[in-house]
Write a protein that holds these residues in place. Sequence first.
Motif, PDB file in Angstrom:
ATOM      1  N   SER A  74       0.746  -1.130  -0.074  1.00 17.71           N
ATOM      2  CA  SER A  74       0.081  -0.043  -0.051  1.00 17.71           C
ATOM      3  C   SER A  74       0.907   1.156  -0.051  1.00 17.71           C
ATOM      4  N   LEU A  75       0.139   2.305   0.041  1.00 14.67           N
ATOM      5  CA  LEU A  75       1.209   3.822  -0.069  1.00 14.67           C
ATOM      6  C   LEU A  75       0.992   4.276   1.422  1.00 14.67           C
ATOM      7  N   CYS A  76       2.284   4.879   1.716  1.00 16.13           N
ATOM      8  CA  CYS A  76       2.047   5.885   2.688  1.00 16.13           C
ATOM      9  C   CYS A  76       2.858   7.124   2.439  1.00 16.13           C
ATOM     10  N   LEU A  77       2.616   8.249   3.411  1.00 19.79           N
ATOM     11  CA  LEU A  77       3.401   9.739   3.239  1.00 19.79           C
ATOM     12  C   LEU A  77       4.749   9.667   4.066  1.00 19.79           C
ATOM     13  N   THR A  78       5.698  10.124   3.515  1.00 20.43           N
ATOM     14  CA  THR A  78       7.125  10.315   4.493  1.00 20.43           C
ATOM     15  C   THR A  78       7.080  12.107   4.272  1.00 20.43           C
ATOM     16  N   VAL A  79       7.131  12.538   5.422  1.00 18.78           N
ATOM     17  CA  VAL A  79       7.122  14.229   5.523  1.00 18.78           C
ATOM     18  C   VAL A  79       8.541  14.582   6.311  1.00 18.78           C
ATOM     19  N   ARG A  80       9.355  15.573   5.723  1.00 16.03           N
ATOM     20  CA  ARG A  80       9.981  16.207   6.446  1.00 16.03           C
ATOM     21  C   ARG A  80       9.383  16.781   7.786  1.00 16.03           C
ATOM     22  N   SER A  81       9.824  16.378   9.044  1.00 18.34           N
ATOM     23  CA  SER A  81       9.085  16.342  10.171  1.00 18.34           C
ATOM     24  C   SER A  81       8.927  17.946  10.778  1.00 18.34           C
ATOM     25  N   GLU A  82      10.091  18.549  10.445  1.00 16.94           N
ATOM     26  CA  GLU A  82       9.859  20.241  10.775  1.00 16.94           C
ATOM     27  C   GLU A  82       8.876  20.912   9.952  1.00 16.94           C
ATOM     28  N   ALA A  83       8.497  20.128   8.789  1.00 18.37           N
ATOM     29  CA  ALA A  83       7.516  20.992   7.978  1.00 18.37           C
ATOM     30  C   ALA A  83       6.089  20.703   8.557  1.00 18.37           C
ATOM     31  N   LEU A  84       5.946  19.642   9.366  1.00 15.82           N
ATOM     32  CA  LEU A  84       4.716  19.319   9.861  1.00 15.82           C
ATOM     33  C   LEU A  84       4.146  20.435  10.828  1.00 15.82           C
ATOM     34  N   ARG A  85       2.788  20.808  10.911  1.00 14.76           N
ATOM     35  CA  ARG A  85       2.051  21.653  11.715  1.00 14.76           C
ATOM     36  C   ARG A  85       1.161  20.908  12.812  1.00 14.76           C
ATOM     37  N   ASP A  86       1.072  21.438  13.728  1.00 16.79           N
ATOM     38  CA  ASP A  86      -0.011  20.858  14.878  1.00 16.79           C
ATOM     39  C   ASP A  86      -1.518  20.343  14.004  1.00 16.79           C
ATOM     40  N   ALA A 147      22.775   4.243  -3.924  1.00 18.06           N
ATOM     41  CA  ALA A 147      23.025   2.658  -3.071  1.00 18.06           C
ATOM     42  C   ALA A 147      22.821   2.888  -1.686  1.00 18.06           C
ATOM     43  N   GLY A 148      22.009   2.185  -1.284  1.00 19.27           N
ATOM     44  CA  GLY A 148      21.943   2.088   0.316  1.00 19.27           C
ATOM     45  C   GLY A 148      20.758   3.060   0.778  1.00 19.27           C
ATOM     46  N   ARG A 149      20.230   4.036  -0.037  1.00 19.62           N
ATOM     47  CA  ARG A 149      19.194   5.130   0.420  1.00 19.62           C
ATOM     48  C   ARG A 149      17.965   4.786   0.043  1.00 19.62           C
ATOM     49  N   LEU A 150      17.019   5.248   0.795  1.00 19.85           N
ATOM     50  CA  LEU A 150      15.607   4.967   0.557  1.00 19.85           C
ATOM     51  C   LEU A 150      15.072   6.210  -0.524  1.00 19.85           C
ATOM     52  N   ALA A 151      14.349   5.941  -1.304  1.00 20.63           N
ATOM     53  CA  ALA A 151      13.837   7.009  -2.173  1.00 20.63           C
ATOM     54  C   ALA A 151      13.329   8.090  -1.473  1.00 20.63           C
ATOM     55  N   ALA A 152      12.323   7.882  -0.355  1.00 20.92           N
ATOM     56  CA  ALA A 152      11.899   8.996   0.279  1.00 20.92           C
ATOM     57  C   ALA A 152      12.973   9.785   1.166  1.00 20.92           C
ATOM     58  N   GLU A 153      13.826   8.892   1.813  1.00 18.88           N
ATOM     59  CA  GLU A 153      14.707   9.627   2.444  1.00 18.88           C
ATOM     60  C   GLU A 153      15.603  10.574   1.610  1.00 18.88           C
ATOM     61  N   TRP A 154      16.117   9.990   0.636  1.00 20.93           N
ATOM     62  CA  TRP A 154      17.158  10.718  -0.413  1.00 20.93           C
ATOM     63  C   TRP A 154      16.434  11.960  -0.967  1.00 20.93           C
ATOM     64  N   ILE A 155      15.117  11.909  -1.482  1.00 22.83           N
ATOM     65  CA  ILE A 155      14.528  13.051  -2.046  1.00 22.83           C
ATOM     66  C   ILE A 155      14.109  14.144  -0.946  1.00 22.83           C
ATOM     67  N   ILE A 156      13.851  13.748   0.263  1.00 20.46           N
ATOM     68  CA  ILE A 156      13.564  14.854   1.409  1.00 20.46           C
ATOM     69  C   ILE A 156      14.842  15.369   1.873  1.00 20.46           C
ATOM     70  N   HIS A 157      15.764  14.441   2.381  1.00 20.21           N
ATOM     71  CA  HIS A 157      17.068  14.937   2.727  1.00 20.21           C
ATOM     72  C   HIS A 157      18.001  15.703   1.785  1.00 20.21           C
ATOM     73  N   ARG A 175      10.794   5.308   9.668  1.00 17.83           N
ATOM     74  CA  ARG A 175      10.354   5.732  10.960  1.00 17.83           C
ATOM     75  C   ARG A 175      11.533   6.029  11.675  1.00 17.83           C
ATOM     76  N   GLU A 176      12.498   5.120  11.513  1.00 20.70           N
ATOM     77  CA  GLU A 176      13.834   5.047  12.315  1.00 20.70           C
ATOM     78  C   GLU A 176      14.761   6.243  11.838  1.00 20.70           C
ATOM     79  N   ILE A 177      14.602   7.024  10.648  1.00 22.41           N
ATOM     80  CA  ILE A 177      15.501   7.960  10.117  1.00 22.41           C
ATOM     81  C   ILE A 177      14.992   9.267  10.979  1.00 22.41           C
ATOM     82  N   THR A 178      16.199   9.943  11.412  1.00 19.95           N
ATOM     83  CA  THR A 178      15.952  11.316  12.119  1.00 19.95           C
ATOM     84  C   THR A 178      15.586  12.180  11.078  1.00 19.95           C
ATOM     85  N   GLY A 179      14.527  13.071  11.458  1.00 23.49           N
ATOM     86  CA  GLY A 179      14.005  14.211  10.552  1.00 23.49           C
ATOM     87  C   GLY A 179      12.895  13.631   9.612  1.00 23.49           C
TER      88      GLY A 179
END
Length: 240
Positions: A74-86, A147-157, A175-179
Amino acid sequence: MRVLAAGSLRRVWPQLMAHFPEAVETQFGPAGLLRERIASGEACDLFASANLAHPQSLLAAGRAQSVAAFASNSLCLTVRSEALRDGDDWLSVLTRDDLRIATSTAGTDPSGDYTQMLFDRMGDAGEAVRKRALALVGGRSSAPVPAGRLAAEWIIHSGQAEVFIGYASYAALLREITGLTVLDIPAPFNPRAEYGCAVMTAQGQRLADFLQSEKAKTILQNEGFLPGGAALTRPTKPNP
């Protein structure tokens, strides 16, 4: 044995092959591009796709001997944590026009196709998101994920986007990746990604049988995939 397999299987594949008694050479890539290579004459014993449409097209063309579903996603969203609002959830994040949204490329990468289905299910809101979304992964001219990176991690970071829409099988790792923060998409909106394999040779049939085994299903589910495994589909012979 030679296999062409969807890139989203890259991490789980060594675990699967550790329990398969034959040597397997595997090349990974966007399933749509792999299908094109096979349709153009490239030889393999089995094609493992992140959808059923590509294997079934090879079956219909007489290139494959059979097709079997063996897992789902299935799908999920990965978001830069500091971009999230309450109070932000998956829908508010996607409809915030201050956030850049990255996806895989529809047509060449099934993840992109499933993302388009998500937009369809969102109605008018999805049409607006579709116009803003950036297809940055899995296309013919997309930059390769390091190599060794996840697409979401690489795109966002790397600063290419604040949000990535991708497979939920990566959620536990992300979920284990900071930020990074992972947001679930509820079932009524979330397409089910059906993984299927096209058996190209008798040798490939043995691997297809293994992928449908209880051992393989356990390994896949432990790595975040969902159950799958419909019966084999073979070409039907016309009535005499």
